[in-house]
Write an enzyme that holds these catalytic residues in place. Structure first.
Site, PDB file in Angstrom:
ATOM      1  N   ASP A 174      54.310  51.582 132.659  1.00 15.26           N
ATOM      2  CA  ASP A 174      53.632  50.898 131.561  1.00 15.26           C
ATOM      3  C   ASP A 174      52.569  50.004 132.205  1.00 15.26           C
ATOM      4  O   ASP A 174      52.628  49.720 133.406  1.00 15.26           O
ATOM      5  CB  ASP A 174      54.660  50.065 130.789  1.00 15.26           C
ATOM      6  CG  ASP A 174      54.030  49.119 129.799  1.00 15.26           C
ATOM      7  OD1 ASP A 174      53.197  49.567 128.992  1.00 15.26           O
ATOM      8  OD2 ASP A 174      54.352  47.919 129.851  1.00 15.26           O
ATOM      9  N   ASP A 190      50.603  46.862 130.350  1.00 13.77           N
ATOM     10  CA  ASP A 190      50.587  45.449 129.961  1.00 13.77           C
ATOM     11  C   ASP A 190      51.942  44.797 130.224  1.00 13.77           C
ATOM     12  O   ASP A 190      52.983  45.293 129.769  1.00 13.77           O
ATOM     13  CB  ASP A 190      50.225  45.315 128.484  1.00 13.77           C
ATOM     14  CG  ASP A 190      48.788  45.735 128.209  1.00 13.77           C
ATOM     15  OD1 ASP A 190      48.113  45.043 127.432  1.00 13.77           O
ATOM     16  OD2 ASP A 190      48.341  46.756 128.760  1.00 13.77           O
ATOM     17  N   ASN A 247      58.771  50.077 123.441  1.00 12.02           N
ATOM     18  CA  ASN A 247      58.070  51.364 123.389  1.00 12.02           C
ATOM     19  C   ASN A 247      58.094  52.094 124.730  1.00 12.02           C
ATOM     20  O   ASN A 247      57.603  53.222 124.831  1.00 12.02           O
ATOM     21  CB  ASN A 247      56.633  51.190 122.875  1.00 12.02           C
ATOM     22  CG  ASN A 247      55.745  50.410 123.813  1.00 12.02           C
ATOM     23  OD1 ASN A 247      56.219  49.659 124.665  1.00 12.02           O
ATOM     24  ND2 ASN A 247      54.435  50.560 123.663  1.00 12.02           N
TER      25      ASN A 247
END
Length: 243
Positions: free
Chosen positions: A31, A33, A200
């Protein structure tokens, strides 16, 4: 799954006995951020637009898994960015975005061990393309902010642009890109590592042979095989040895 156990300060493992050999894996997926980088880009862009508190509250709820429809939550946030200029985005990148500690060392170690690298982000290509270039990432998937003509090289419309693979990179799309990349490399997902911090990221983390939560939300820590709760990304090398 076994109970978690702390093997060093702020480093927790579950379900296996470290160390593992890094060379047993063929891909590492990140990922962006709050994982590879220190900020949530959408929140910092919102700060420029004067609506950071509203946007950050939605981001936090989404990352904690409290919002069922991630795509709609992102559309709501991006709509509030209407009128932000490309020059503002550049300012966020230059002044606020930093690689998290240990990012360069971990990526270099993985590449040296023969792993391919993947960046999958609910963030934006304006930032992922630059992070990809800085770290030499092999594959990337993220979202495109729509820009219209205006001052300072253009301004945001408050919408995102559909891409050939779909509209928004959410948790389901992260998982799909993760599996697609494994297939492209001719490997099993169990030969891959997935690192993230928010809800997510869980769909791809659940497919991986090793899932890593980096300074993550509680729901993510609870399900990960490795928790890095203190220190940099390169603490993974205390669990997955280079040699």
């Amino acid at each position: 799954m076994d109970s978690p156990r702390e093997i060093a300060a702020g480093l927790v493992v579950r379900g296996f006995a470290p160390p593992l050999a890094l060379s047993r894996f063929r891909l590492i997926a990140f990922d962006m951020d709050s994982t590879l980088i220190n900020i949530e880009c959408v929140d910092e862009i919102a700060d420029v637009a004067g609506c950071k508190a509203e946007v950050a509250a939605i981001t936090e709820a989404a990352m904690r898994g409290e919002i069922a429809d991630y795509k709609e939550s992102l559309r709501r946030r991006v709509a509030l960015l209407r009128g932000v200029t490309v020059a503002d985005l550049e300012q966020v990148y230059v002044e606020r975005l930093r690689l998290n500690p240990g990012a360069e060392r971990l990526v270099a170690a993985c590449k040296a061990a023969g792993l391919a690298t993947l960046l999958v982000s609910g963030g934006f290509t304006f930032f992922t393309d630059r992070v990809r270039e800085r770290l030499g990432i092999d594959f990337v998937r993220s979202n495109v902010l729509e820009v219209r003509s205006g001052p300072n090289c253009g301004e945001l419309t408050g919408r995102m642009v559909d891409q050939e693979w779909g509209d928004i990179c959410d948790g389901a799309e992260k998982r799909r890109m993760f599996l697609e990349t494994c297939a492209k490399l001719g490997i099993s997902p169990k030969e891959a590592i997935a690192m993230g911090d928010g809800a997510n990221d869980l769909p791809m983390m659940k497919e991986a042979g090793l899932s890593v939560a980096y300074h993550a939300k509680p729901r993510v820590r609870e399900q990960a095989m490795v928790q890095i709760n203190v220190g940099g990304l390169d603490r993974l090398l205390e669990v997955v040895r280079e040699r």
